[in-house]
Design an enzyme around this catalytic site. Structure first.
Site, PDB file in Angstrom:
ATOM      1  N   ASP A   1     -51.214  55.007   8.271  1.00  0.00           N
ATOM      2  CA  ASP A   1     -52.660  54.925   8.445  1.00  0.00           C
ATOM      3  C   ASP A   1     -53.310  55.938   7.501  1.00  0.00           C
ATOM      4  O   ASP A   1     -52.640  56.835   6.973  1.00  0.00           O
ATOM      5  CB  ASP A   1     -52.998  55.232   9.902  1.00  0.00           C
ATOM      6  CG  ASP A   1     -54.488  55.186  10.178  1.00  0.00           C
ATOM      7  OD1 ASP A   1     -55.162  54.302   9.639  1.00  0.00           O
ATOM      8  OD2 ASP A   1     -54.977  56.062  10.903  1.00  0.00           O
ATOM      9  N   LYS A   2     -54.604  55.799   7.266  1.00  0.00           N
ATOM     10  CA  LYS A   2     -55.298  56.731   6.367  1.00  0.00           C
ATOM     11  C   LYS A   2     -56.046  57.809   7.147  1.00  0.00           C
ATOM     12  O   LYS A   2     -55.705  58.984   7.100  1.00  0.00           O
ATOM     13  CB  LYS A   2     -56.279  55.982   5.462  1.00  0.00           C
ATOM     14  CG  LYS A   2     -57.019  56.895   4.477  1.00  0.00           C
ATOM     15  CD  LYS A   2     -58.107  56.171   3.740  1.00  0.00           C
ATOM     16  CE  LYS A   2     -59.314  55.923   4.608  1.00  0.00           C
ATOM     17  NZ  LYS A   2     -60.074  57.153   4.922  1.00  0.00           N
ATOM     18  N   THR A   3     -57.063  57.381   7.899  1.00  0.00           N
ATOM     19  CA  THR A   3     -57.958  58.336   8.540  1.00  0.00           C
ATOM     20  C   THR A   3     -57.231  59.084   9.649  1.00  0.00           C
ATOM     21  O   THR A   3     -56.711  58.488  10.580  1.00  0.00           O
ATOM     22  CB  THR A   3     -59.181  57.605   9.121  1.00  0.00           C
ATOM     23  OG1 THR A   3     -59.762  56.792   8.107  1.00  0.00           O
ATOM     24  CG2 THR A   3     -60.202  58.601   9.623  1.00  0.00           C
TER      25      THR A   3
ATOM     26  N   ARG B   1     -59.361  47.208   5.523  1.00  0.00           N
ATOM     27  CA  ARG B   1     -60.041  46.364   6.503  1.00  0.00           C
ATOM     28  C   ARG B   1     -59.039  45.574   7.329  1.00  0.00           C
ATOM     29  O   ARG B   1     -59.160  44.379   7.562  1.00  0.00           O
ATOM     30  CB  ARG B   1     -61.013  45.401   5.804  1.00  0.00           C
ATOM     31  CG  ARG B   1     -62.124  46.084   5.023  1.00  0.00           C
ATOM     32  CD  ARG B   1     -62.889  47.111   5.822  1.00  0.00           C
ATOM     33  NE  ARG B   1     -63.727  46.529   6.856  1.00  0.00           N
ATOM     34  CZ  ARG B   1     -64.363  47.242   7.794  1.00  0.00           C
ATOM     35  NH1 ARG B   1     -64.226  48.547   7.822  1.00  0.00           N
ATOM     36  NH2 ARG B   1     -65.112  46.668   8.680  1.00  0.00           N
TER      37      ARG B   1
ATOM     38  N   ASP C   1     -52.212  57.732  13.938  1.00  0.00           N
ATOM     39  CA  ASP C   1     -52.666  58.689  14.956  1.00  0.00           C
ATOM     40  C   ASP C   1     -53.606  58.090  15.976  1.00  0.00           C
ATOM     41  O   ASP C   1     -54.025  58.784  16.903  1.00  0.00           O
ATOM     42  CB  ASP C   1     -53.371  59.874  14.268  1.00  0.00           C
ATOM     43  CG  ASP C   1     -54.666  59.461  13.600  1.00  0.00           C
ATOM     44  OD1 ASP C   1     -55.621  60.244  13.613  1.00  0.00           O
ATOM     45  OD2 ASP C   1     -54.723  58.345  13.060  1.00  0.00           O
TER      46      ASP C   1
ATOM     47  N   PHE D   1     -78.006  50.208   4.152  1.00  0.00           N
ATOM     48  CA  PHE D   1     -76.854  49.996   3.279  1.00  0.00           C
ATOM     49  C   PHE D   1     -76.131  48.715   3.677  1.00  0.00           C
ATOM     50  O   PHE D   1     -76.021  48.380   4.856  1.00  0.00           O
ATOM     51  CB  PHE D   1     -75.890  51.182   3.404  1.00  0.00           C
ATOM     52  CG  PHE D   1     -74.623  51.009   2.614  1.00  0.00           C
ATOM     53  CD1 PHE D   1     -74.557  51.401   1.291  1.00  0.00           C
ATOM     54  CD2 PHE D   1     -73.490  50.452   3.194  1.00  0.00           C
ATOM     55  CE1 PHE D   1     -73.393  51.234   0.557  1.00  0.00           C
ATOM     56  CE2 PHE D   1     -72.327  50.280   2.471  1.00  0.00           C
ATOM     57  CZ  PHE D   1     -72.283  50.681   1.150  1.00  0.00           C
TER      58      PHE D   1
END
Length: 1177
Positions: free
Chosen positions: A430-432, A814, A841, A569
């Site tokens: 995972d990234k975040t 995504r 996490d 945005f």
């Protein structure tokens, strides 16, 4: 699409997405509310492989049923709100656990052997098989039961959390598990939503609330949700309780990104922020919530080593059956002579003569099976279970993997997969919160070509009265000063940031008066970082009140701007704008966005200088935004205001008209500057990824985040490098070309240069190799996984896999949680069947963690759901390096040696028994005494290999960290391949033949006693057994490179125990024995000089071939590990897992001069180690 059901009494429907809200006033009279409809495109939103459910459910808010006769009421049953992640219950634990354990070949085999021993007359007692089997089953059941009890405990803690319900106009506190669909729930700030709720009303006047969904999609930013328009005015419990309404919505679906009235739907696991309280009605509960639907069923994972063990057991089972068949056939050939069948001293009875031949042959076959069954030792499974269980503590005891910031250390939730850590080929991360710290940091801004870096000492000029700014080039002129102030004001005003409520003093916060940092929240962490960064540069955003935005400038004066319009945005425009009116009446448009969307729209400004700075920051992996402005006259604003209003109120093509209006407004801009923000990586994240790539491990990033954000992180962590050619397989690409064309174009590109990257050649670091990186999004993956009309769904998958194999790194953005699991499963089931590891996490990572061969949870900011459902948990991503390269390496080498050694020593044990049958008329006569048969694997040879498999370090831990390429030496189950297995088996056969025939030739025609007395068969068997025990134990001693006092104790202690036991067993008349055939046998054997000489010679002859083979291989064909061992032989001072951290930090361990540092163990230990390991390996 959902079909609105016909109503039999007056009602009004409100349709938001695929949610329909029917609201009735208290008098059951119709109320006109209007309608909002949004289109749903399942083909682009659904998870890959998921069917679109067309049926729906009707929910009665507060369980208020329609009045009699009003409409057809069909009560529906929904699950309660319990979450179940456990595997067993109190009632099914015993049968289910026994079923799973007897699926193991060895356990089932020993059960059959035990039953055979009970049924027929066999050479050995049923106790010899029954007790070890019972011990194995019991130990394993206790271990697995304890692990499942921990899961039950965690489930109960979640299910018993207090939740506030509304009943009869009052708040009632109940346990979460008692919540039902239709209940109205109140949630307070910082509480998590207990189920999936429709947002009815909020304590905030505008009917909004702020939510973090980090545990669902990995995004820790604050998102804004809106109450249903017709119920947002209901603020009290009495008003909410008086609500008469029904909700019609689709059945539960796992896709987090499929809109289900997305602005009104609050998902379980999300957390309420900066809002005092909200009211909501439960629509999905328990295992039907989106979070639960994204869980994978917890299945039993089995390591590659265990699978190899099962295959080897089948081979040995075939050998066992062959031995039994050969001996049975030869027995009847031998007994074909009547004199041999019925000697004068052993005449058969009449019933024995009449017994069926086939029945006798089958009984003899089973008896031989029991006699030789020790070739498959049940004690191996006991030892393996103990090695895994005890070995897992070395991971939890590793103080280098302890994080002082969080106070957390590594956790082991299951020890069954320890050795799998040494076989990983793919890491899915995972990234975040896993690669990053979930913290955006403002790095710099560039205004009119001048660069400003907060709180950095540079050689440039520091602006007057602003100690927070350092410039790295010359000061701007007078016109530049004006643009500079406009830039700072633009960043203070062009955002959707909220200020967290605090104590107020005369309308102003304490933090504002003291210029302490405000607490900002926003749906975008970038915006928070920009506002906080500008605060350090002298301009502070204070608040939005009554549609006026207040900022504090450098002179501590408060400036007020009226917020006229917000152009939000979106991912197509990739920019946002605000239109504000200053105190002097000037109207400004401030716009910020990606450089690709801003530069084409500017007409003046220092475009080249700013573009150059933006490109430089992008190369460094920083997230960049450009800032521009435009000034309007009042007449121009009136015109664009009318244009915006007409677009917003349009009933058809509303989005298209709004986009056209934004396009007309956001043009002819004046460029002010650019910003650079960094999503701070976790410490040593880039170093860890680099080490994993050197070890031959491919790293994929799977995230729910946007493509641009994820790509910037991949550059920052060095997953993508400067020379990496990025290939895109995204929805945007597929819209421009067909999926078929995009895939074939990508395939041609990667195969043109590299052909096929093998694991050995791949490192991701080669400068001369063409380096590719692939980016794919969730919608594109859905199309790849979706079966085609012609039924050839597999072709796209194979083509996609071929592209991925030839890319050094892959980024999947995504991604819904189930799509992450599908990616892992796709790689796991590919033709190479690689070992996969998933690390994350949040709760959104649980599915891939459960799907991968090894699942690792990071104990981070997003809760402990990932850590609870994982196999292992670590505090930070950087600890993955040591977990795999050191602990995983040791685990695999140790258990591989354990498995091979067990088969070897049992071949040595049983093959002499097989040979002995040729010399005893195939009478099933045991060669060894019953005590030796029982204790060989339990006492005489068990502890040395157990301690070896716990403590052995064939190479130092520091060297394994410095040389990640050593991980490749053990890849692909290298130490348990057929070639290695056959070598160990033939070595065991050779040693067994030396034992047996050496003793046989020693006994033949030789008087071995001083008085000329010949030894009997029990003495012969004892001599063979003595040589056997000493040989297999000394073989292990020769293989040991890392000696501790514990190794010495168990190796020499086991040999001493055998001697003492044999002396006592044959030297004392034991009253509880009916017969004592071993009386004085061992002492008589030791009293013979030839026996002593024979034992020594046979041990040397048995060990010599293996020693010579290892010396030759080390000199002629050394592996990378052996080359490292040769170079470090003179400097070995390995650190044991038992060594305290304090002693590891002492100067003696940091010294490179071995002679100057005192030895860590006694001198005699080192002497023995040198003597025994000189020819090892």
């Amino acid at each position: 699409m959902l079909v609105m059901q016909k109503c039999l009494y007056p009602s009004v429907w409100r349709h938001t997405g695929s949610l329909m809200f029917k609201y009735l006033n208290q008098n059951q009279s119709p109320v006109r509310l209007g309608a909002i409809q949004t289109e749903v495109h399942p083909e682009t939103c659904s998870c890959a492989g998921e069917e679109n459910w067309v049926d729906n459910r009707t929910i009665y808010v507060g369980h208020r049923e329609p009045p009699p006769g009003a409409e057809a009421y069909i009560p529906q049953r929904y699950p309660d709100n319990r979450i179940v992640s456990s595997k067993y219950t109190f009632w099914n634990f015993v049968p289910k656990n026994l079923f799973e354990q007897f699926r193991r070949i060895a356990n089932f085999y020993f059960l059959i052997i035990f039953l055979v021993q009970l049924i027929i007359d066999t050479p050995t007692s049923p106790v010899t098989s029954g007790l070890p089997l019972l011990f194995v089953i019991t130990v394993t059941a206790i271990k697995q039961g304890y692990e499942d009890w921990l899961r039950h405990k965690a489930d109960n803690a979640m299910n018993q959390c207090p939740v506030h319900f509304i009943q009869h106009g009052k708040l009632v506190r109940k346990q979460s598990r008692k919540l039902r669909v239709g209940d109205i729930v109140m949630v307070k700030e910082d509480e998590t939503f207990p189920c999936d709720l429709i947002f009815l009303s909020s304590s905030r006047g505008d009917g909004t609330c702020f939510v973090t969904t980090a545990s669902l999609d990995g995004e820790s930013s604050h998102k804004t949700y809106y109450a249903v328009q017709d119920t947002k005015a209901f603020r009290t419990e009495q008003e909410i309780d008086a609500l008469h309404a029904t909700i019609e919505c689709e059945q539960p679906q796992p896709d987090l990104y499929k809109p289900l009235g997305s602005e009104n739907l609050l998902l379980r696991g999300a957390t309420l922020k900066n809002t005092e309280k909200i009211f909501g009605v439960a629509i999905y509960t328990g295992m039907e919530t989106k979070m639960a639907l994204n869980y994978q069923a917890k299945s039993q994972k089995r390591s590659a080593v265990e699978k190899s063990m099962n295959v080897f057991l089948i081979v040995y089972l075939c050998i066992l059956i062959s031995k039994a068949l050969i001996n049975t056939a030869l027995k009847y050939v031998w007994q074909s002579d009547p004199f041999r069948d019925e000697p004068w001293y052993n005449q058969k009875t009449e019933s024995e003569r009449k017994r069926n031949l086939f029945l006798r042959a089958f009984t003899d076959f089973l008896a031989f099976m029991v006699l030789f069954n020790y070739i498959i030792p049940v004690s191996m499974y006991v030892t393996v279970e103990m090695q895994k269980f005890l070995g897992s503590y070395f991971l939890t005891w590793d103080e280098e993997m302890f994080d002082e910031d969080t106070g957390e250390g590594p956790l082991v939730n299951t020890s069954d997969l320890n050795e799998e850590l040494g076989q990983v080929e793919y890491v899915f991360t995972d990234k975040t919160g896993t690669l990053t710290e979930n913290n955006m940091e403002f790095i710099e801004c560039c205004i009119e070509g001048h660069v400003y870096i907060p709180h950095v000492i540079c050689n440039g000029q520091i602006l007057h009265d602003c100690t927070g700014i350092d410039m790295i080039d010359s000061s701007p002129g007078a016109s530049g000063k004006e643009r500079e102030e406009l830039f700072f004001r633009a960043l203070c005003l062009c955002h959707t940031v909220q200020v967290k409520d605090d104590d107020n003093i005369d309308g102003l916060k304490k933090s504002q008066l003291s210029r302490r940092p405000c607490i900002y929240i926003s749906s975008s962490p970038d915006e928070v970082a920009l506002v906080e960064g500008i605060q350090r540069l002298g301009y502070t955003y204070l608040r939005l009140k009554d549609n006026f935005m207040e900022i504090l400038n450098r002179e501590n004066d408060i400036e007020r701007f009226e917020l006229l319009e917000t152009l939000s945005f979106d991912s197509v425009r990739r920019r946002m704008s605000v239109i504000v009116k200053s105190a002097t009446g000037d109207i400004f448009l401030f716009c910020k966005g990606a450089d690709s969307s801003i530069f084409p729209r500017v007409k003046e400004g220092k475009i080249d200088q700013i573009r150059s700075r933006v490109e430089r920051n992008a190369v460094e992996g920083l997230r960049t935004l450009c800032v521009a402005y435009k000034k309007f006259t009042h007449k121009e604003y009136d015109f664009l205001h009318k244009m915006l209003q007409s677009s917003m109120l349009a009933l058809q093509d509303r989005e298209k008209k709004l986009a056209e209006a934004y396009d007309k407004i956001e043009k002819d801009l004046i460029l002010l500057g650019a910003t650079a923000v960094e999503d701070r990586l976790q410490e040593k994240a880039a170093d860890t990824i680099e080490a994993l790539q050197k070890a031959g491990i491919k790293v994929w990033v799977l995230t729910g985040d946007k493509m641009e954000t994820a790509a910037a992180t991949c550059y920052a962590c060095k997953l993508f490098r400067r020379n990496t050619q990025i290939l895109e397989l995204t929805t945007k690409k597929i819209e421009e070309q067909s999926l078929h064309d995009v895939l074939f174009d990508l395939s041609k590109t990667v195969l043109r240069h590299s052909g096929s990257l093998t694991r050995d050649s791949f490192s991701g670091l080669s400068a001369d190799m063409h380096d590719y990186g692939l980016i794919i999004d969730g919608a594109a993956l859905s199309l790849i996984m979706k079966p085609r009309e012609d039924g050839s769904s597999g072709n796209y998958r194979e083509l996609f896999l071929e592209i991925c194999r030839n890319c050094s790194a892959v980024l999947c953005c995504r991604m819904a949680p189930l799509q992450k699991a599908q990616i892992v499963k796709l790689i796991k089931l590919s033709k190479e069947h690689p070992i996969t590891l998933a690390i994350g996490d949040g709760a959104n990572d649980v599915s891939m963690i459960l799907e991968a061969h090894v699942g690792i949870g990071v104990i981070g900011k997003e809760g402990r759901q990932a850590a609870r459902n994982s196999d292992y948990a670590i505090p930070k991503f950087k600890h993955l390096k040591k977990m795999l390269l050191v602990h995983g390496h040791f685990y695999y080498v140790r258990i591989s040696e354990l498995v091979q050694y067990f088969f070897y020593k049992n071949v040595c044990f049983i093959f002499p028994q097989f040979l002995y049958q040729f010399f005893c008329g195939f009478s099933q006569q045991p060669l060894y005494d019953t005590a030796y048969l029982t204790l060989y694997n339990i006492s005489f040879t068990s502890l040395p290999i157990l301690l070896y498999s716990l403590l052995e370090q064939h190479i130092g831990a520091d060297m394994l960290k410095r040389e990640p390429t050593l991980y490749r030496d053990i890849a692909k189950n290298a130490l348990l391949r057929w070639r290695v297995f056959i070598y160990w088996t033939f070595l065991g056969v050779f040693d067994a033949m030396v034992f047996f025939f050496g003793a046989y030739f020693l006994f033949e025609n030789t008087s071995v006693s001083s008085n000329g007395q010949m030894f009997g068969n029990w003495t012969f068997g004892t001599l063979v057994f003595t040589v056997l025990v000493f040989t297999v134990t000394l073989k292990l001693a020769l293989d040991t490179r890392y000696w501790t006092w514990i190794n010495h104790f168990v190796i020499w202690g086991s040999l001493l125990f055998y001697i003492i036991f044999s002396l006592l067993w044959g030297g004392i008349i034991w009253p509880f024995l009916n017969y004592q055939r071993m009386y004085y046998v061992f002492m008589q054997m030791l009293s013979s000089g030839p026996a002593w000489l024979g034992i020594i010679l046979l041990i040397i002859i048995s060990l010599l071939p293996d020693v010579l083979k290892k010396i030759l291989c080390r000199q002629l064909w050394p592996t990378a590990t052996e080359r490292i061992q040769n170079t470090s032989r003179q400097h070995r001072d390995h650190i044991s897992e038992f060594t305290p951290l304090a002693s590891m930090k002492s100067p003696r361990y940091r010294s490179n001069d071995c002679s100057s540092s005192p030895p860590r163990r006694t001198n005699w230990c080192f002497l023995c180690a040198n003597l025994l390991s000189r020819n090892s390996l």
